[in-house]
Design a protein around this motif. Structure first.
Motif, PDB file in Angstrom:
ATOM      1  N   CYS A   1      13.574  28.807  -2.961  1.00 33.63           N
ATOM      2  CA  CYS A   1      13.164  27.626  -2.466  1.00 33.63           C
ATOM      3  C   CYS A   1      11.801  27.634  -2.122  1.00 33.63           C
ATOM      4  N   TYR A   2      10.953  26.670  -2.393  1.00 30.45           N
ATOM      5  CA  TYR A   2       9.471  26.530  -1.903  1.00 30.45           C
ATOM      6  C   TYR A   2       9.502  25.616  -1.011  1.00 30.45           C
ATOM      7  N   LEU A   3      10.229  24.590  -0.603  1.00 30.26           N
ATOM      8  CA  LEU A   3      10.333  23.675   0.447  1.00 30.26           C
ATOM      9  C   LEU A   3      11.433  23.234   0.793  1.00 30.26           C
ATOM     10  N   GLU A   4      12.031  23.176   2.079  1.00 33.04           N
ATOM     11  CA  GLU A   4      13.129  22.419   2.689  1.00 33.04           C
ATOM     12  C   GLU A   4      12.874  21.537   3.670  1.00 33.04           C
ATOM     13  N   ILE A   5      13.036  20.178   3.612  1.00 37.21           N
ATOM     14  CA  ILE A   5      12.638  19.324   4.660  1.00 37.21           C
ATOM     15  C   ILE A   5      14.105  18.468   5.091  1.00 37.21           C
ATOM     16  N   ASN A   6      14.329  18.778   6.625  1.00 38.67           N
ATOM     17  CA  ASN A   6      15.367  18.173   7.195  1.00 38.67           C
ATOM     18  C   ASN A   6      15.021  17.101   8.044  1.00 38.67           C
ATOM     19  N   TYR A   7      15.137  15.492   7.520  1.00 39.71           N
ATOM     20  CA  TYR A   7      14.520  14.584   8.205  1.00 39.71           C
ATOM     21  C   TYR A   7      15.293  13.546   8.483  1.00 39.71           C
ATOM     22  N   THR A   8      15.026  12.366   9.165  1.00 44.68           N
ATOM     23  CA  THR A   8      15.524  11.050   9.334  1.00 44.68           C
ATOM     24  C   THR A   8      14.670   9.914   9.058  1.00 44.68           C
TER      25      THR A   8
ATOM     26  N   SER B   1       0.745  -1.117  -0.087  1.00 42.83           N
ATOM     27  CA  SER B   1       0.098   0.059   0.138  1.00 42.83           C
ATOM     28  C   SER B   1       0.664   1.375  -0.058  1.00 42.83           C
ATOM     29  N   ASP B   2       0.460   2.267  -0.678  1.00 43.85           N
ATOM     30  CA  ASP B   2       0.918   3.706  -0.792  1.00 43.85           C
ATOM     31  C   ASP B   2       1.246   4.262   0.705  1.00 43.85           C
ATOM     32  N   ILE B   3       2.432   4.487   1.084  1.00 51.95           N
ATOM     33  CA  ILE B   3       2.659   5.268   2.039  1.00 51.95           C
ATOM     34  C   ILE B   3       2.690   6.833   2.045  1.00 51.95           C
ATOM     35  N   VAL B   4       1.576   7.717   2.358  1.00 59.69           N
ATOM     36  CA  VAL B   4       1.533   9.134   2.380  1.00 59.69           C
ATOM     37  C   VAL B   4       2.093   9.807   3.342  1.00 59.69           C
ATOM     38  N   LEU B   5       2.979  10.440   2.992  1.00 55.97           N
ATOM     39  CA  LEU B   5       3.924  11.449   3.848  1.00 55.97           C
ATOM     40  C   LEU B   5       3.485  12.916   4.239  1.00 55.97           C
ATOM     41  N   THR B   6       2.732  13.030   5.100  1.00 59.29           N
ATOM     42  CA  THR B   6       2.357  14.566   5.389  1.00 59.29           C
ATOM     43  C   THR B   6       3.488  15.327   5.480  1.00 59.29           C
ATOM     44  N   ILE B   7       3.360  16.643   4.625  1.00 64.21           N
ATOM     45  CA  ILE B   7       4.496  17.656   4.968  1.00 64.21           C
ATOM     46  C   ILE B   7       4.368  18.151   6.126  1.00 64.21           C
TER      47      ILE B   7
ATOM     48  N   LYS C   1      10.589  20.097   9.597  1.00 64.72           N
ATOM     49  CA  LYS C   1      11.194  18.990  10.501  1.00 64.72           C
ATOM     50  C   LYS C   1      10.515  18.060  10.980  1.00 64.72           C
ATOM     51  N   PRO C   2      10.115  16.771  10.227  1.00 64.46           N
ATOM     52  CA  PRO C   2       9.415  15.781  11.137  1.00 64.46           C
ATOM     53  C   PRO C   2       9.968  15.400  12.309  1.00 64.46           C
ATOM     54  N   LYS C   3       9.062  15.106  13.436  1.00 62.61           N
ATOM     55  CA  LYS C   3       9.540  14.584  14.812  1.00 62.61           C
ATOM     56  C   LYS C   3       9.821  13.048  14.757  1.00 62.61           C
ATOM     57  N   GLY C   4      10.965  12.663  15.051  1.00 65.62           N
ATOM     58  CA  GLY C   4      11.423  11.348  14.844  1.00 65.62           C
ATOM     59  C   GLY C   4      11.784  10.856  13.529  1.00 65.62           C
ATOM     60  N   SER C   5      11.688   9.615  13.189  1.00 62.38           N
ATOM     61  CA  SER C   5      12.116   9.100  11.906  1.00 62.38           C
ATOM     62  C   SER C   5      10.861   9.528  10.938  1.00 62.38           C
ATOM     63  N   TRP C   6      10.919  10.005   9.843  1.00 61.51           N
ATOM     64  CA  TRP C   6       9.830  10.223   8.836  1.00 61.51           C
ATOM     65  C   TRP C   6       9.437   9.116   8.251  1.00 61.51           C
TER      66      TRP C   6
END
Length: 236
Positions: free
Chosen positions: A219-226, A116-122, A127-132
């Motif tokens: 830059c329209y969006l920058e995401i820093n994540y793990t 199943s597709d995994i949809v990631l909310t922006i 900066k997502p909390k924890g592992s994205w």
């Protein structure tokens, strides 16, 4: 003692006339001045590797709002139809009068065959909390990007992604999404399929930075994540 001074002393001992001696002294003085001048200039001239990069950005002329673009050459029927065809489903009654386009990334979706597709909310603030998210090792996957464009045409929208593991850069990618006009419906773009690495050294936690930029490096969006690579998918 310099070689030039020794040469002048030798000429006097060998009986050269006074004019010749005076001329050689002048040469020595000029040589000394030239060396001093070169030294002074050298202190202020950058090395080739230290020179600042020359800004070679091409000036494309004045920028217009979308409404101004449509007003231009409006009496030329063929050109007007071409512009309308280019802009597609733009609502011409509600075209923005803003120069800058507005691009909003709505979601990123992980696609993998048989799953199943995994949809990631922006995330707020990029900066997502924890592992994205978690990817299974040795698995085929791709990203689907959903975004909307408003106000004006965005030119050369692109995706960049850099990945590190234990502080060492292990991957870098860039994907050109294209040029898009404003429209009510969101756009979607599916990235080329990739495969996660596998093995004991591939598993673990990674850090990454994703950016969405245009031709002007806006830059329209920058995401820093793990994220993590494991033996299996995370439980849902």
């Amino acid at each position: 003692m310099s070689l030039a001074v020794r040469a002048v002393s030798s000429s006097r001992d060998m009986g050269f006339d006074e004019n010749t001696e005076r001329g050689e002294k002048s040469d020595v003085a000029l040589e000394g001045k030239a060396e001093a001048t070169a030294e002074r200039l050298g202190k202020h001239m950058p090395e080739a590797d230290d020179e600042e990069e020359v800004d070679t950005k091409i000036e494309l002329g004045p920028q217009y709002t979308l409404k101004e673009q449509l007003e231009k050459d409006k009496d030329d029927e063929s050109l007007r139809k071409w512009k309308e065809q280019l802009l597609g489903s733009v609502n011409f009654e509600n075209i923005g009068e803003t120069l800058e386009p507005e691009v909003k990334i709505l979601s990123l979706t992980i696609l993998s065959p048989g799953r199943s597709d995994i949809v990631l909310t922006i995330p707020e603030g990029g900066k997502p909390k924890g592992s994205w998210f978690t990817l299974k090792e040795g698995t085929h996957y791709s990203f689907k990007i959903t975004f909307e464009v408003n106000n004006n045409i965005v030119s050369g929208l692109k995706y960049t992604n850099t990945v590190w593991k234990t502080g060492i850069k292990v991957d870098s990618a860039k994907e050109m999404l294209g040029t898009f006009s404003p429209q009510p419906e969101p756009y979607t773009h599916v990235m080329p399929e990739d495969t996660t690495p596998s093995g004991m050294f591939a598993r673990g936690s990674y850090t990454a930075r994703t950016k969405f930029l245009d031709d002007d490096n806006r830059c329209y969006l920058e995401i820093n994540y793990t994220f993590e690579i494991r033996k299996d998918w995370a439980a849902t």
